[in-house]
Design a protein around this motif. Structure first.
Motif, short mmCIF file in Angstrom:
data_model
loop_
_atom_site.label_atom_id
_atom_site.label_comp_id
_atom_site.label_asym_id
_atom_site.label_seq_id
_atom_site.Cartn_x
_atom_site.Cartn_y
_atom_site.Cartn_z
N GLU A 24 0.56 -1.39 -0.34
CA GLU A 24 0.13 -0.08 -0.06
C GLU A 24 0.49 1.43 0.03
OE1 GLU A 24 -2.93 0.43 3.67
OE2 GLU A 24 -3.31 -1.94 3.18
N ASN A 25 0.33 2.34 -0.59
CA ASN A 25 0.95 3.54 -0.26
C ASN A 25 2.67 3.37 -1.51
OD1 ASN A 25 0.52 5.88 0.37
ND2 ASN A 25 0.75 5.26 3.00
N LYS A 26 2.01 2.59 -2.35
CA LYS A 26 3.74 2.36 -2.72
C LYS A 26 4.91 3.50 -3.42
CE LYS A 26 2.85 -0.88 -6.13
NZ LYS A 26 2.49 -1.30 -6.98
N GLU A 27 3.74 4.45 -3.88
CA GLU A 27 4.67 6.04 -4.28
C GLU A 27 5.41 6.53 -3.44
OE1 GLU A 27 2.19 8.54 -7.02
OE2 GLU A 27 1.45 6.96 -7.94
N LYS A 28 4.50 6.76 -2.66
CA LYS A 28 5.32 7.49 -1.47
C LYS A 28 6.35 6.77 -0.66
CE LYS A 28 3.88 9.96 3.02
NZ LYS A 28 4.31 9.08 4.69
N ILE A 29 6.19 5.55 -0.17
CA ILE A 29 7.14 4.70 0.40
C ILE A 29 8.54 4.37 -0.51
CG2 ILE A 29 7.78 2.40 0.71
CD1 ILE A 29 5.06 1.79 1.90
N ALA A 30 8.49 5.01 -2.36
CA ALA A 30 9.35 4.28 -3.00
C ALA A 30 9.68 5.87 -3.09
CB ALA A 30 8.42 4.09 -4.64
N GLU A 31 9.17 7.18 -2.75
CA GLU A 31 9.81 8.40 -2.33
C GLU A 31 10.90 8.94 -1.24
OE1 GLU A 31 7.08 11.74 -2.13
OE2 GLU A 31 8.45 12.77 -2.80
N GLU A 32 9.94 8.08 0.13
CA GLU A 32 10.61 8.18 1.14
C GLU A 32 12.65 7.25 0.85
OE1 GLU A 32 7.04 8.54 3.96
OE2 GLU A 32 8.37 6.48 4.29
N ILE A 33 12.28 6.22 0.26
CA ILE A 33 13.36 4.92 0.27
C ILE A 33 14.32 5.77 -0.75
CG2 ILE A 33 14.24 3.16 -0.13
CD1 ILE A 33 12.26 2.50 1.70
N GLY A 34 13.72 6.16 -1.71
CA GLY A 34 14.45 7.02 -2.81
C GLY A 34 15.84 7.95 -2.69
N VAL A 35 14.71 8.89 -1.95
CA VAL A 35 15.51 10.17 -1.55
C VAL A 35 16.76 9.42 -0.38
CG1 VAL A 35 15.51 12.07 -0.30
CG2 VAL A 35 13.60 11.84 -1.62
N GLY A 36 15.89 9.12 0.41
CA GLY A 36 16.82 8.30 1.47
C GLY A 36 17.95 7.57 1.17
N ALA A 37 17.85 6.99 0.00
CA ALA A 37 19.30 6.10 -0.36
C ALA A 37 19.90 7.23 -0.80
CB ALA A 37 18.78 5.33 -2.17
N VAL A 38 19.74 8.49 -1.51
CA VAL A 38 20.96 9.55 -2.15
C VAL A 38 21.25 9.93 -0.91
CG1 VAL A 38 21.13 11.33 -3.38
CG2 VAL A 38 19.77 9.61 -3.72
N VAL A 39 20.88 10.47 0.44
CA VAL A 39 20.72 11.13 1.30
C VAL A 39 22.16 10.21 1.73
CG1 VAL A 39 20.97 11.80 3.45
CG2 VAL A 39 18.83 12.46 1.18
N PHE A 40 21.94 8.96 2.37
CA PHE A 40 22.33 8.21 3.24
C PHE A 40 23.94 8.22 2.69
CE2 PHE A 40 23.86 4.12 4.93
CZ PHE A 40 23.55 4.27 6.58
N TYR A 41 23.78 7.64 1.17
CA TYR A 41 24.43 7.28 0.25
C TYR A 41 26.06 8.67 0.32
CZ TYR A 41 27.78 6.36 -3.60
OH TYR A 41 28.90 5.73 -4.39
N TYR A 42 25.44 9.42 0.78
CA TYR A 42 26.53 10.94 0.83
C TYR A 42 26.63 11.13 1.92
CZ TYR A 42 27.36 15.68 0.49
OH TYR A 42 28.30 16.75 0.46
N LEU A 43 25.93 11.01 2.94
CA LEU A 43 26.32 11.48 4.12
C LEU A 43 27.32 10.35 5.03
CD1 LEU A 43 23.25 13.12 5.87
CD2 LEU A 43 25.31 14.35 4.94
N SER A 44 27.45 8.92 4.45
CA SER A 44 27.96 7.84 4.84
C SER A 44 29.94 7.89 4.19
CB SER A 44 27.73 6.77 3.52
OG SER A 44 26.63 6.42 3.53
#
Ligand code: ARG
Length: 570
Positions: A411-431
Motif C-alpha cells: 500500500e502507499n507505494k508511491e510515498k514509500i518509493a519516494e522516502e526510500i529513493g530520497v533516503g538512498a541518495v542522502v544516506f549514500y552521501y552522508l556515509s
C-alpha cells in the motif's frame, strides 16, 4: 554506556589511589580514556595503562594488574590485565536490562546529550542562488546543514536554520534583460525555474556575440538597486518562482527553514560595517578597491568594496553575521559550504575579529568535498549540471521498479518509493567523511544488500513488522538473556549518545550513518540467529521483543538526525 564507563572509571580511580594516593586523575578523565577494543575477545572496554605509567612510576603491566585485582562494578562480568591493558567484559544480562529500560524511559530523547540547553545555534545552509540551477553541488550543504541542525536540536540547543538565498547581484540585471528580450509571462508561469535558467543561459550565449547586452544588464541591476518599481516586481517574482521549486526538494527531505533572509536583505546593513572598518583604520585602498590586508595572518586581502564602490560577498557576510548576532544572540554560528569557500570564510572571520567583535570565535565554517557522478548520465535541459531534483527523481524511479518486483501489493507505494529513493541518495552521501570528494554511483546507493539507505530503512521496517505481529506485547520487566547476539545488540544500542556527541563535536553526520549501520548489522545478526516470535520460553520471547522495540527507537531517533524517513513498511 557513558554512565557505565563512569561507574567503572570511579572504581579504577579508587584502585589507582592505592598505588599513589595523590593521583590527580578524575573519574571523568579515566572514563574518556576507556577504549572499545577492535576485537571483542579482548573485552568490551579497555583501559591502556601506558600513559599513566610515568606519573604513577609503575610499569603499565603492573598498573593493569593492580586495577584488575578483585575488580567489580555494576554491569561488569569480569575484568583482566593483559599486556598493559585493563580489559573489561560486560555482563550481557545486566547491560540488556539497563539499555532496554533506558530506551523505554527516554523514548525519543534516548541518546540525547543535554549540553545545548539554554544555548542558541544559527545554521546557514543550502543557500542556492536564485535563477541558477539547484544542482548536486548543493546536496552537501543542504543535507549536512540540516543534519547538523537536527543534531544540535537533539542536544538541547535552540536552532535557527537560515537559507541565505543568493537573491541579489548582477545576475538579476541579466535575467531582466533576457526576460524582456526573449521571455514572457506565460512562458515562465508554465516553465518555472527551468525557463529562468534557460533565459539566463541564453543571455550568456547572446552576450558573447553582442557584448552590449552586458551594459544593458548592468543598467537594469542599477535600476533594481535604486528600487525601480518594475524591476523590483520582476525580481520578486523570479525569487518566488525559484523558491517554490526549492521548497519541493526541501519537502522531499523533510526540511524547513526558520528564515529565508537572503543576500538582498543585507544591502542596507553593509554601510555601517564598511564605515566601522574605515573608522578603525582597517581598510586600505589597493588599486582603487577597498581591502583589509591580511598578510600578517598568511592570507590574501579580504575585499570589501570594488573600485566602483559596490560591495562584495565578504562585505555582505560580515553585515549578516552582525545582524544575526544582534537578532539571535547565538552561541555558535555554523556555515556549511563547499571547501572551495574555505578561504573566504577564514578571511572574513579574521576581519570580524579585527573589528573587535568578541564573538568572532563563535563562527564556524563546516566545509565539504566535491561530488561527481559516474555511470548513468542524467538528462538535464540545463547543460552539464545535474539537478538535485533529477537525481532524486531517478532514485525514486529505480526504487519503484525494485519495489514492484519485490512487493507489488504494497500500500502507499508511491510515498514509500519516494522516502526510500530520497533516503538512498542522502544516506549514500552522508556515509562519507564530509571533506572527502565523492563519486556518486547510483546503483551502489540503491542496493538493498549493501551498506545503504534502503538497507537500513528496510531494517527499521523489519523491527516494525516484528512488533506489529506481537500485538499483546506490552514491554518486559525482567529480561532473560540467552544468546550472545542479544548482548552484542545491547552494547551497540548503548553507544548511541557517545556517537551523537562525537558527531556534534566534529560536525560530522557520517558518524551517525556509520552508527546506524552498526545498529542495523547487530539487529540483523540477532534477527537471523535468535527466534523472536516463535521463541518457546515466554521470557525469552519478551526479552527479544523488548530488544526489538529498543532497536526501533534507536534507529528512529538516529534517522531523525540525518533526514531519513522512518518507513514502517517496505
Ligand atoms: N549562495 C552561496 C553559493 O551558492 C552560498 C552561501 C553560503 N553562505 C554564506 N553565508 N556565505 O555559493
Amino acid at each position: 554506556m557513558l554512565e557505565i564507563k563512569l561507574k567503572i572509571a570511579e572504581k579504577i580511580v579508587e584502585k589507582l589511589k592505592t598505588i599513589n594516593a595523590d593521583v590527580a586523575l578524575e573519574a571523568a578523565d579515566v572514563a574518556s580514556m576507556l577504549e572499545y577494543p577492535p576485537d571483542s575477545k579482548m573485552g568490551d572496554l579497555a583501559l591502556p595503562c601506558f600513559k599513566m605509567s610515568r606519573t604513577l612510576r609503575m610499569a603499565p603491566v603492573k598498573i593493569a594488574a593492580t586495577i584488575a585485582e578483585d575488580f567489580d562494578s555494576p554491569c561488569v562480568a569480569r575484568a583482566e590485565a593483559l599486556n598493559g591493558y585493563f580489559n573489561i567484559f560486560l555482563d550481557g544480562q545486566a547491560l540488556c536490562a539497563k539499555v532496554v529500560g533506558e530506551v523505554k524511559k527516554k523514548g525519543e530523547k534516548y541518546g540525547a546529550p543535554d549540553f545545548g540547553e539554554g544555548k542558541t545555534v544559527v545554521l546557514d545552509y543550502s543557500s542556492p542562488n536564485v535563477a541558477k540551477p539547484f544542482h548536486i553541488g548543493h546536496l552537501g550543504t543542504t543535507v549536512i546543514g540540516h543534519s547538523l541542525k537536527k543534531l544540535h536540536e537533539f542536544a538541547g540547543y535552540k536552532c535557527v536554520g537560515i537559507n541565505y538565498l543568493g537573491d541579489w547581484g548582477t545576475q538579476f540585471g541579466k535575467l531582466i534583460v533576457a526576460y524582456r528580450s526573449w521571455g514572457n509571462k506565460e512562458l515562465i508561469e508554465e516553465g518555472g525555474i527551468d525557463k529562468l535558467v534557460e533565459l539566463y543561459v541564453k543571455f550568456h550565449e547572446e552576450a558573447e556575440k553582442n557584448p552590449e547586452l552586458n551594459d544593458m544588464a548592468r543598467a537594469e541591476f542599477k535600476k533594481l538597486e535604486e528600487k525601480d518599481e518594475e524591476n523590483i516586481a520582476l525580481w520578486q517574482w523570479f525569487v518566488e518562482i525559484s523558491l517554490a521549486e526549492y521548497k519541493k526538494t526541501y519537502a522531499q527531505l523533510g526540511i524547513e527553514f526558520d528564515s529565508y533572509k537572503g543576500e538582498s536583505f543585507y544591502t542596507d546593513k553593509m554601510p555601517a560595517q564598511v564605515e566601522k572598518l574605515r573608522e578603525m583604520g582597517l581598510m586600505k585602498i589597493d588599486d582603487g578597491a577597498s581591502i583589509v590586508d591580511l598578510e600578517e595572518y598568511g592570507m590574501p586581502p579580504c575585499l570589501i568594496l570594488k573600485r566602483d564602490g559596490s560591495t562584495l560577498y565578504p562585505t555582505r557576510d560580515i553585515a549578516a553575521a552582525v545582524y544575526r548576532k544582534q537578532t539571535y544572540d547565538f552561541d555558535k554560528a555554523i556555515y556549511v559550504t563547499s571547501a572551495g569557500q574555505s578561504l573566504h570564510f577564514a578571511q572574513w572571520f579574521k576581519v570580524v575579529e579585527l573589528m573587535g567583535y568578541d564573538w568572532y570565535d563563535k563562527l564556524v565554517h563546516v566545509p565539504y568535498g566535491t561530488v561527481s557522478i559516474n555511470g548513468e548520465k542524467l538528462a538535464t535541459r540545463t547543460g552539464n549540471v545535474i539537478l538535485l531534483r533529477d537525481l532524486f527523481a531517478l532514485a525514486i524511479e529505480k526504487i519503484s521498479g525494485i519495489m514492484n518486483e519485490k512487493n507489488p501489493n504494497l500500500e502507499n507505494k508511491e510515498k514509500i518509493a519516494e522516502e526510500i529513493g530520497v533516503g538512498a541518495v542522502v544516506f549514500y552521501y552522508l556515509s562519507n567523511n564530509r571533506i572527502r570528494d565523492i563519486n556518486f554511483i547510483m546503483d551502489d546507493a540503491l542496493n538493498f544488500d549493501g551498506n545503504t539507505g534502503p538497507y537500513v530503512q528496510y531494517t527499521y521496517a523489519r523491527t516494525c513488522s516484528v512488533l506489529s505481529k506481537a500485538e499483546d506485547f506490552g514491554g518486559c520487566d525482567t529480561l532473560k538473556v540467552t544468546a550472545p547476539e542479544e548482548a552484542e545488540l545491547a552494547k551497540v544500542l548503548a553507544r548511541f549518545e557517545e556517537n551523537v556527541r562525537d558527531a556534534i563535536d566534529t560536525y560530522e553526520p557520517s558518524v551517525i550513518t556509520r552508527y546506524i549501520l552498526d545498529v542495523a548489522g547487530a539487529y540483523n545478526r540477532f534477527y537471523h540467529n535468535c527466534t523472536i516470535l516463535g521463541a518457546e520460553d515466554a521470557e525469552v520471547k519478551s526479552t527479544r521483543l523488548a530488544l526489538t522495540a529498543a532497536t526501533k527507537t534507536v534507529l528512529g531517533n538516529a534517522f531523525g538526525l540525518i533526514c531519513l524517513a522512518k518507513t514502517e513498511k517496505v
